[in-house]
Enzyme design. Sequence first.
Site, PDB file in Angstrom:
ATOM      1  N   ASP A 224      -2.552  -6.319   8.859  1.00  0.00           N
ATOM      2  CA  ASP A 224      -2.978  -5.008   8.137  1.00  0.00           C
ATOM      3  C   ASP A 224      -2.155  -5.366   6.486  1.00  0.00           C
ATOM      4  O   ASP A 224      -1.127  -5.755   6.522  1.00  0.00           O
ATOM      5  CB  ASP A 224      -2.365  -3.702   8.756  1.00  0.00           C
ATOM      6  CG  ASP A 224      -3.021  -2.517   8.299  1.00  0.00           C
ATOM      7  OD1 ASP A 224      -4.058  -2.741   7.088  1.00  0.00           O
ATOM      8  OD2 ASP A 224      -2.629  -1.516   8.443  1.00  0.00           O
TER       9      ASP A 224
ATOM     10  N   LEU B  32      -3.094 -24.388  21.597  1.00  0.00           N
ATOM     11  CA  LEU B  32      -3.285 -22.830  21.223  1.00  0.00           C
ATOM     12  C   LEU B  32      -4.734 -22.413  21.531  1.00  0.00           C
ATOM     13  O   LEU B  32      -5.591 -23.174  20.920  1.00  0.00           O
ATOM     14  CB  LEU B  32      -2.848 -22.905  19.874  1.00  0.00           C
ATOM     15  CG  LEU B  32      -3.061 -21.253  19.387  1.00  0.00           C
ATOM     16  CD1 LEU B  32      -1.903 -20.591  19.972  1.00  0.00           C
ATOM     17  CD2 LEU B  32      -2.830 -21.368  17.871  1.00  0.00           C
TER      18      LEU B  32
ATOM     19  N   HIS C 134      -7.592  -9.990   0.936  1.00  0.00           N
ATOM     20  CA  HIS C 134      -8.208 -10.419   2.186  1.00  0.00           C
ATOM     21  C   HIS C 134      -8.327 -11.985   1.931  1.00  0.00           C
ATOM     22  O   HIS C 134      -8.144 -12.878   3.077  1.00  0.00           O
ATOM     23  CB  HIS C 134      -9.785 -10.244   2.404  1.00  0.00           C
ATOM     24  CG  HIS C 134      -9.689  -8.665   2.510  1.00  0.00           C
ATOM     25  ND1 HIS C 134      -9.053  -8.002   3.518  1.00  0.00           N
ATOM     26  CD2 HIS C 134     -10.561  -7.647   2.089  1.00  0.00           C
ATOM     27  CE1 HIS C 134      -9.258  -6.732   3.370  1.00  0.00           C
ATOM     28  NE2 HIS C 134     -10.449  -6.370   2.772  1.00  0.00           N
TER      29      HIS C 134
END
Length: 246
Positions: A15, A126, A32
């Site tokens: 955020d 991962l 972004h």
Amino acid sequence: MTPAGAPAHVAIIMDGNGRWASARGLPRFEGHRRGVEALRRTVRASIDLGIRYLTVFSFSSENWRRPPQEIGDLMGLLKRFIRNDLAQLHASGVRVRILGSRQRLSSEIDGLLTEAENLTRDNTGLTLVVAFNYGSRAEIVQAAQRLALEVAAGRLPPEAITEEAFSARLGTADIPDPDLVIRTSGEMRLSNFLMWQSAYSEFVFTPCLWPDFDRPALEAAIAEFHGRDRRYGGLSRAGAVSGAVS
Ligand code: FPP
């Protein structure tokens, strides 16, 4: 916890992209774009630290309420992320999983997400879970519908509806619950993210805006996690000695 001492599953609510941009007089898109760079850094750091699962909230089912231009920007960034980074992720042994609804997504995005999952399906490093067009309530409702259909069809007795049976019908069915949920930008809410799965997660809220997030910020969150006393409703180690209830 992994053998290296890192939490096995870290989930992040990324955020603050918009605030990062407006603090610099830049368009939200730039926030972004820099957010994707922070995501790249975080994936690399997660691999280095031995984290097994990294889940990132990339687009919520509520984000459709944003202006069409911004939605288009976020879709464009996802496309670029997959096109530019998929080969590198694959080479690093990352397995990509997508969490969320494919409804409302363009066939191009749908195809790219499927390609990312298929290409990396056998990787054992991962697991990067990209929550895209994801909402926890919708996921929970869908699990309830699946169970109801199985009961109505006579395939499942109602008493077989257990927490495990419910979990097995969520999008995260074969993914362990997050140990640590991080939210950047100082906001302190879950915003419809992994509500079922985070029942016993530790939460770390950091004022750091997502485009500034990096390895030291991740390590700081993990250090805070290690300072917590996870009790799962039981007694703390100290409480067990003193007899205090959790
Ligand atoms: C919150 O910032 C962030 C998002 C809505 C999306 C997160 C997206 C990225 C990190 C980049 C895209 C990555 C992929 C893989 C698509 P905000 O816009 O809510 O910030 P604000 O609260 O400061 O306005």
